[in-house]
Design an enzyme around this catalytic site. Sequence first.
Site, mmCIF file in Angstrom:
data_model
loop_
_atom_site.group_PDB
_atom_site.id
_atom_site.type_symbol
_atom_site.label_atom_id
_atom_site.label_comp_id
_atom_site.label_asym_id
_atom_site.label_seq_id
_atom_site.Cartn_x
_atom_site.Cartn_y
_atom_site.Cartn_z
ATOM 1 N N GLU A 298 0.795 -1.228 0.000
ATOM 2 C CA GLU A 298 0.000 0.000 0.000
ATOM 3 C C GLU A 298 0.829 1.280 0.000
ATOM 4 O O GLU A 298 0.517 2.219 0.732
ATOM 5 C CB GLU A 298 -0.922 -0.025 1.223
ATOM 6 C CG GLU A 298 -0.225 0.055 2.604
ATOM 7 C CD GLU A 298 0.186 -1.276 3.201
ATOM 8 O OE1 GLU A 298 0.406 -2.229 2.419
ATOM 9 O OE2 GLU A 298 0.298 -1.377 4.427
ATOM 10 N N HIS A 322 -8.159 -4.043 -0.996
ATOM 11 C CA HIS A 322 -7.373 -4.134 0.238
ATOM 12 C C HIS A 322 -6.317 -3.023 0.300
ATOM 13 O O HIS A 322 -6.251 -2.267 1.275
ATOM 14 C CB HIS A 322 -6.714 -5.519 0.310
ATOM 15 C CG HIS A 322 -5.834 -5.708 1.512
ATOM 16 N ND1 HIS A 322 -6.283 -6.308 2.670
ATOM 17 C CD2 HIS A 322 -4.555 -5.357 1.754
ATOM 18 C CE1 HIS A 322 -5.317 -6.321 3.559
ATOM 19 N NE2 HIS A 322 -4.250 -5.751 3.028
ATOM 20 N N GLU A 323 -5.521 -2.927 -0.741
ATOM 21 C CA GLU A 323 -4.438 -1.925 -0.703
ATOM 22 C C GLU A 323 -5.001 -0.505 -0.673
ATOM 23 O O GLU A 323 -4.463 0.366 -0.004
ATOM 24 C CB GLU A 323 -3.482 -2.102 -1.896
ATOM 25 C CG GLU A 323 -2.865 -3.490 -2.037
ATOM 26 C CD GLU A 323 -2.267 -4.063 -0.753
ATOM 27 O OE1 GLU A 323 -1.866 -3.274 0.129
ATOM 28 O OE2 GLU A 323 -2.208 -5.295 -0.610
ATOM 29 N N HIS A 326 -6.018 0.503 2.782
ATOM 30 C CA HIS A 326 -4.887 0.936 3.623
ATOM 31 C C HIS A 326 -4.684 2.458 3.569
ATOM 32 O O HIS A 326 -4.011 3.016 4.434
ATOM 33 C CB HIS A 326 -3.594 0.263 3.161
ATOM 34 C CG HIS A 326 -3.318 -1.067 3.792
ATOM 35 N ND1 HIS A 326 -3.286 -1.256 5.159
ATOM 36 C CD2 HIS A 326 -3.039 -2.280 3.241
ATOM 37 C CE1 HIS A 326 -2.985 -2.539 5.415
ATOM 38 N NE2 HIS A 326 -2.844 -3.175 4.275
ATOM 39 N N ASP A 404 8.475 -9.655 10.627
ATOM 40 C CA ASP A 404 7.858 -10.503 9.606
ATOM 41 C C ASP A 404 7.198 -11.738 10.220
ATOM 42 O O ASP A 404 6.287 -12.310 9.637
ATOM 43 C CB ASP A 404 8.920 -10.967 8.613
ATOM 44 C CG ASP A 404 8.794 -10.252 7.290
ATOM 45 O OD1 ASP A 404 8.231 -9.132 7.305
ATOM 46 O OD2 ASP A 404 9.239 -10.797 6.275
ATOM 47 N N TYR A 412 -4.667 -10.314 10.058
ATOM 48 C CA TYR A 412 -5.612 -10.016 8.987
ATOM 49 C C TYR A 412 -7.021 -10.497 9.320
ATOM 50 O O TYR A 412 -7.974 -9.729 9.323
ATOM 51 C CB TYR A 412 -5.167 -10.708 7.692
ATOM 52 C CG TYR A 412 -3.943 -10.116 7.050
ATOM 53 C CD1 TYR A 412 -2.673 -10.413 7.536
ATOM 54 C CD2 TYR A 412 -4.036 -9.274 5.960
ATOM 55 C CE1 TYR A 412 -1.536 -9.882 6.943
ATOM 56 C CE2 TYR A 412 -2.898 -8.742 5.349
ATOM 57 C CZ TYR A 412 -1.651 -9.054 5.849
ATOM 58 O OH TYR A 412 -0.541 -8.519 5.259
ATOM 59 N N LYS A 585 3.887 -15.654 -0.459
ATOM 60 C CA LYS A 585 2.720 -16.404 0.004
ATOM 61 C C LYS A 585 2.536 -17.712 -0.761
ATOM 62 O O LYS A 585 2.026 -18.691 -0.220
ATOM 63 C CB LYS A 585 1.500 -15.496 -0.158
ATOM 64 C CG LYS A 585 0.171 -16.157 0.037
ATOM 65 C CD LYS A 585 -0.977 -15.205 -0.187
ATOM 66 C CE LYS A 585 -1.890 -15.773 -1.243
ATOM 67 N NZ LYS A 585 -3.179 -15.114 -1.364
HETATM 68 N N1 BES Z 1 1.052 -4.356 3.828
HETATM 69 C C1 BES Z 1 0.811 -5.663 3.355
HETATM 70 C C2 BES Z 1 2.050 -6.359 2.905
HETATM 71 C C3 BES Z 1 3.126 -6.505 3.955
HETATM 72 C C4 BES Z 1 2.823 -6.714 5.277
HETATM 73 C C5 BES Z 1 4.442 -6.428 3.580
HETATM 74 C C6 BES Z 1 3.844 -6.820 6.219
HETATM 75 C C7 BES Z 1 5.456 -6.558 4.508
HETATM 76 C C8 BES Z 1 5.149 -6.751 5.835
HETATM 77 C C9 BES Z 1 -0.216 -5.653 2.222
HETATM 78 O O1 BES Z 1 -1.242 -4.736 2.405
HETATM 79 C C10 BES Z 1 -0.873 -6.999 2.188
HETATM 80 O O2 BES Z 1 -1.496 -7.348 3.145
HETATM 81 N N2 BES Z 1 -0.736 -7.732 1.087
HETATM 82 C C11 BES Z 1 -1.335 -9.031 0.898
HETATM 83 C C12 BES Z 1 -2.583 -8.938 0.074
HETATM 84 C C13 BES Z 1 -3.850 -8.780 0.808
HETATM 85 C C14 BES Z 1 -5.014 -8.836 -0.155
HETATM 86 C C15 BES Z 1 -4.066 -9.719 1.945
HETATM 87 C C16 BES Z 1 -0.372 -9.894 0.115
HETATM 88 O O3 BES Z 1 0.646 -9.382 -0.332
HETATM 89 O O4 BES Z 1 -0.641 -11.066 -0.070
HETATM 90 ZN ZN ZN Z 2 -2.547 -5.248 3.975
#
Ligand code: BES
Ligand code: ZN
Length: 628
Positions: A298, A322-323, A326, A404, A412, A585
């Site tokens: 985001e 989602h983004e 944020h 992390d 979430y 992921k």
């Molecule tokens: N801000 C996060 C990504 C993140 C979190 C990067 C913590 C590094 C450390 C982003 O908003 C996110 O949650 N991305 C998810 C997608 C979302 C639809 C759940 C992802 O990347 O899978």
């Molecule tokens: Zn997020």
Amino acid sequence: MVKNNLALQFSINIAVFYLFCLAVGCTPETSNFDQDGALAANDPHSYANIDEVVVDHISLHFEVDFDAKVLRGTARLDIIQLSHTTQLILDTKMLQVSDIFLDNGDRVKFSFGKENRVFGTPLLIPILPTTKSVTVHYTTSPMSEALQWLDASQTLGKEYPFLFSQSQAILARTWVPCQDSPGVKFTYDATIQTKPNLLALMSAKNGTQKNADGLYTFKMKQPISSYLLALVVGDLSFSSTGRNSGVYAEPAMLDKAMWELTSMQSMIDSAEVLYGPYAWEQYDVVVLPPSFPFGGMENPRLTFATPTIIAGDRSLVSLIAHELAHSWSGNLVTNETWNDFWLNEGFTVYFEQRIMEKLFGKEYEEMLTKLGMGDLKTTLAELKSDGKEDDTHLYLNLAGRDPDDGLTDVAYEKGRFFLQTIEALVGRQRFDAFLKKYFNDNKFKTMSTKRFILYLNDNLLTQDEQVQIQVNKWIYGPGLPNNAPNPHSIELDRVEGVIAKYDNNRITAKSIDTTGYSTHHFLYFLRGLKNLNATRMKELDEAFGFTQTGNSEIACDWFKHAIKQEYKEAFPAMKVFLTSVGRRKFLTPLYSGLAETPENLKWAREVYAEARPTYHFVAYNAVDKILE
Ligand code: BES
Ligand code: ZN
């Protein structure tokens, strides 16, 4: 007597601390006992002395050197002194600092504290009571953990190199010397010199056109936390998607991306109706090459997105909701430390859910929510069986650990279901009014879990409601409290019936009627199957062509089964997937599954040898741990 007791208690504390260090194998350099750059008491993941002095503006000037894979230049940090202090402590990691000047022109004798593998190296800068800014001359390392330098071969166009950053959670310090704590907000401006034919973009006000000299300037006038500093440089074009939104992508991707993301402007408009004005003027998305380690990030004004959401059927656009969400939860009201991460992500998933409901209807939203509950239950069970039940709390204690580690479905999904529980009790009208006020009252500020609970009790919940919600159980307790919702979905209930029949051999794969199935129906189907073997995998594959799917979410779930059932026909396609997509992921569950048998582990290591050089640090750091 009291004094003696205190002294005794203190030595016991120290002894316990050292024993703890011996037990967990950390060195005392990571402790809060260090004089020269201790991890801060108010943010366990930063060395910055933010209780004494805060940065309120950063001015960056650097050149992007694609040959040396470094950024080279200066960062001027404007500071506000809160108390009498003689030094400014900044977070850095792998930065080569050549010089530091104060605003009075003095070149200062800076030093570095001890290096820590996760948190980096505190940079200690002597300052005067009158100091208003310091300028650091530095060069990043080619190994900078935020930056990924891609060869032309890793891009779609294959003609130009590409660079992008990923600062969250604590990687901004690997490209900008800063107070790398989400608890500090600053504005910034930047001048970036890159090659001609490349466009540079930041989490700031951006241009839409390349210029001949490759020199770009940026301004971010709204204050942001360091984890939202972002830069991307590549062969990028822009197309508008509406009044205040647009898409950047490599030219060959732009039309596809535009088609996939046509709903963006309506998402923004719906979000504003829900929780108040969009505070950042423009909202753009840049579609990155497939090595981007996340689905989305985001970065203010400019969400970074994986190309794997460009599925060709608009089925994965909830990631953009989602983004975008944020822009309120996270970027506007920001978690004070990474222990409060659920305040960013839980609120965002809830908000995402509301946007999706508004745009695509209740039935669609219910599918996403039910899938979310499935993910959460899986994660809770895994954490419990790994003895990590503390990580199932919303409020985390990540001191001494890489933040992390807190990045699980708990923040979430448990976060979302907590908010949904409140909504169910007080009603949507009251809850929406509360959220709107929450974002407005706290805009451009940070929020801690403790202060949130006070705010919630002061502004929404009656005493009776506080008891009914069981706020403390949700936030400081494990698993799911007994008042958690049980999401229903008419659509997925239908799939549940199919799963039951297929698992009991009452129907064949071919006879399953999937008319009207979306990606989400298939995901629910795949996640629900229990009675599988290699023959049945083949049968499913013949019926639905899962091995060859172009949908990354479906592919990942399918490959997980293929690994478990030793369905080797899918392995060549899985290899293509693992060597072309760098989204963490997807990578971690697949490599973890493969690591379970010696034969698959050997295969995984061969694939990884090829793939690793194409992954971002965030991805290979995780996979290294799995395959070591
Ligand atoms: N801000 C996060 C990504 C993140 C979190 C990067 C913590 C590094 C450390 C982003 O908003 C996110 O949650 N991305 C998810 C997608 C979302 C639809 C759940 C992802 O990347 O899978
Ligand atoms: Zn997020």
